[in-house]
Design an enzyme around this catalytic site. Structure first.
Site, short mmCIF file in Angstrom:
data_model
loop_
_atom_site.label_atom_id
_atom_site.label_comp_id
_atom_site.label_asym_id
_atom_site.label_seq_id
_atom_site.Cartn_x
_atom_site.Cartn_y
_atom_site.Cartn_z
N HIS A 1 25.76 29.80 57.08
CA HIS A 1 26.42 30.01 55.78
C HIS A 1 27.79 30.70 55.95
O HIS A 1 27.96 31.87 55.67
CB HIS A 1 25.53 30.73 54.77
N HIS B 1 28.61 31.81 46.27
CA HIS B 1 28.73 32.34 47.62
C HIS B 1 30.13 32.14 48.20
O HIS B 1 30.60 32.94 49.01
CB HIS B 1 27.70 31.69 48.55
N GLY C 1 20.12 35.03 49.27
CA GLY C 1 19.94 33.59 49.29
C GLY C 1 20.50 32.99 48.02
O GLY C 1 21.39 33.55 47.37
N ARG D 1 44.98 40.70 61.74
CA ARG D 1 45.00 41.45 63.00
C ARG D 1 43.62 41.51 63.66
O ARG D 1 43.51 41.86 64.83
CB ARG D 1 45.52 42.87 62.75
N ALA E 1 27.93 37.04 55.15
CA ALA E 1 27.25 37.87 56.15
C ALA E 1 27.86 37.71 57.55
O ALA E 1 27.16 37.49 58.53
CB ALA E 1 25.75 37.56 56.18
N ALA F 1 20.54 40.27 52.85
CA ALA F 1 19.29 40.60 52.15
C ALA F 1 18.10 40.72 53.11
O ALA F 1 16.96 40.65 52.70
CB ALA F 1 19.00 39.55 51.09
N GLN F 2 18.40 40.89 54.41
CA GLN F 2 17.32 41.02 55.40
C GLN F 2 17.06 42.51 55.70
O GLN F 2 17.95 43.34 55.59
CB GLN F 2 17.69 40.27 56.67
N ASP G 1 20.06 27.43 51.28
CA ASP G 1 19.65 28.82 51.52
C ASP G 1 18.80 29.31 50.33
O ASP G 1 18.81 30.48 49.96
CB ASP G 1 20.86 29.74 51.72
#
Length: 382
Positions: free
Chosen positions: A216, A250, A308, A227, A220, A143-144, A273
């Site tokens: 976290h 999450h 978050g 493999r 992300a 979310a950045q 978070d």
């Protein structure tokens, strides 16, 4: 002097019953209840725990906001509001966490954290800050905002090296790991791999160079594939710490027990978070200038990306305990002693031990907070 009576005292390796906890600003003594003479100690303030748990206060090393405010608001009132809200969840200290925005906005937020660390207030204590970005991967930005992602630069953080306690970064963006090595050589900052597309080999090389945690875990970052082992396998194959958002959204809670078996109890750190919508009702909120929809216990961008969380740390401890076979003191350690060890402040806080700061929270069987004590003073009472 104060005394907590009728409580089940959670230490780092046990739960003590029929004991009384004596404290001022620090924890003074733990004595048998039958050795406490109420007549001789009439000047002691008595706190009746009413058969609830007496726990070390929680430490949140990754929290953006709560109660309608965010670290990036860069206002004293915002951090004060966050501290007042999260103390009701048993949090006695925290790291206000930044995110990937313009250099000017990040610096303004860091200046504000620095100012607030000097202030005395009734809410949770600020230990420093967690810099999440802007040294991250475009692919796993979450979310950045991609517009403000840059390569790691020591000059970017040098002015704030005393208040920054953790930096989340994508090590594959760090040429020859020069940034990582300079941070480890010149500062005491912890480095955490997160928002990263690193390969297993890149992650292990970064860990060898000094990265000591994962931000976290699972979220992300490059996933585990048989493999292409990715970051997850590097975390599993090393002794670094890892943050967990235990909101059952999450991460599927079936993973919790697996993590206990692979990483062990002393390397897991529960975080929230949380963003500004934490502890508020469902509705529309904001994160880093982006619209966030809050409903069904989650916060998401309009495209469905998790933005978050709205988790509280007491609920994180409860969730992890309920979905594993661990003991209550082991779950509590993940929100108290483990983060204290990671931040290298466990000689002062993080557990109920004689001589440590009296950072204490009292909660019931449902992990609902009844009282929070910081530096020996009641900061919240239900």
């Amino acid at each position: 002097m104060k005394a907590i009576i009728n409580g089940k005292i959670i230490t780092s390796n046990n739960v003590l019953e029929n004991k009384i906890l004596l404290f001022n600003e620090t924890i003074e003594e733990i004595i048998d209840k039958n050795k406490f003479n109420y007549g001789q100690n009439s000047n002691i303030e008595i706190i009746d725990a009413k058969e609830n748990y007496v726990s070390p206060g929680f430490i949140d090393v990754h929290i953006h906001g709560s109660g309608g405010c965010d670290t990036m608001d860069a206002e004293v009132e915002a951090l004060h509001r966050i501290s007042e809200v999260i103390v009701k969840n048993g949090v006695t200290s925290f790291l206000p966490t930044t995110m990937t925005m313009s250099k000017e906005k990040i610096y303004k937020a860091l200046d504000n954290v620095q100012q607030c660390m000097k202030l005395k207030w009734k809410g949770s204590r600020i230990l420093g800050t967690h810099l999440e970005g802007p040294f991250i991967s475009e692919k796993y930005k979450g979310a950045q905002k991609e517009d403000f992602i840059i390569k790691p630069e020591y000059d970017f953080i040098e002015k704030y090296k005393e208040i920054i306690k953790i930096i989340t970064l994508a090590p594959e963006k760090d040429l020859n790991l020069n940034f990582v090595r300079e941070i480890k050589e010149k500062t005491n900052i912890n480095l955490s791999i997160g928002h990263s597309d690193a390969t297993y080999e890149e992650a292990m090389e970064a860990i060898d160079a000094g990265l000591d945690s994962a931000t976290h875990l699972f979220n992300a970052m490059s996933p585990l594939h048989h493999r292409k082992p990715g970051i997850i396998s590097a975390v599993f194959n090393s002794d670094i710490y890892c943050e967990l958002i235990a909101d059952t959204i999450h991460i599927n809670p079936a993973i919790y027990q697996i993590l206990v078996r692979i990483k062990g109890l002393d390397k897991l750190i529960l975080i929230t978070d949380s963003m500004r919508a934490g502890c508020l009702k469902d509705g529309v909120s904001e994160l880093g200038g982006q619209k966030v929809i809050v409903q069904n216990n989650s916060a998401r961008l309009e495209d469905g990306t998790l933005a978050g969380s709205i988790l509280t740390l007491n609920r994180a401890v409860r969730n992890f305990k309920e979905h594993t076979d661990i003991k209550i003191y082991e779950a509590v350690n993940m929100a108290s002693l483990n983060p204290a060890k990671y931040l290298k402040i466990d000689d002062k806080t993080g557990s109920i031990e004689i001589g440590k700061t009296a950072d204490i929270t009292i909660f019931d069987d449902a992990f609902d907070i009844k009282r929070t004590i910081i530096n020996g003073q009641t900061a919240y009472e239900k």
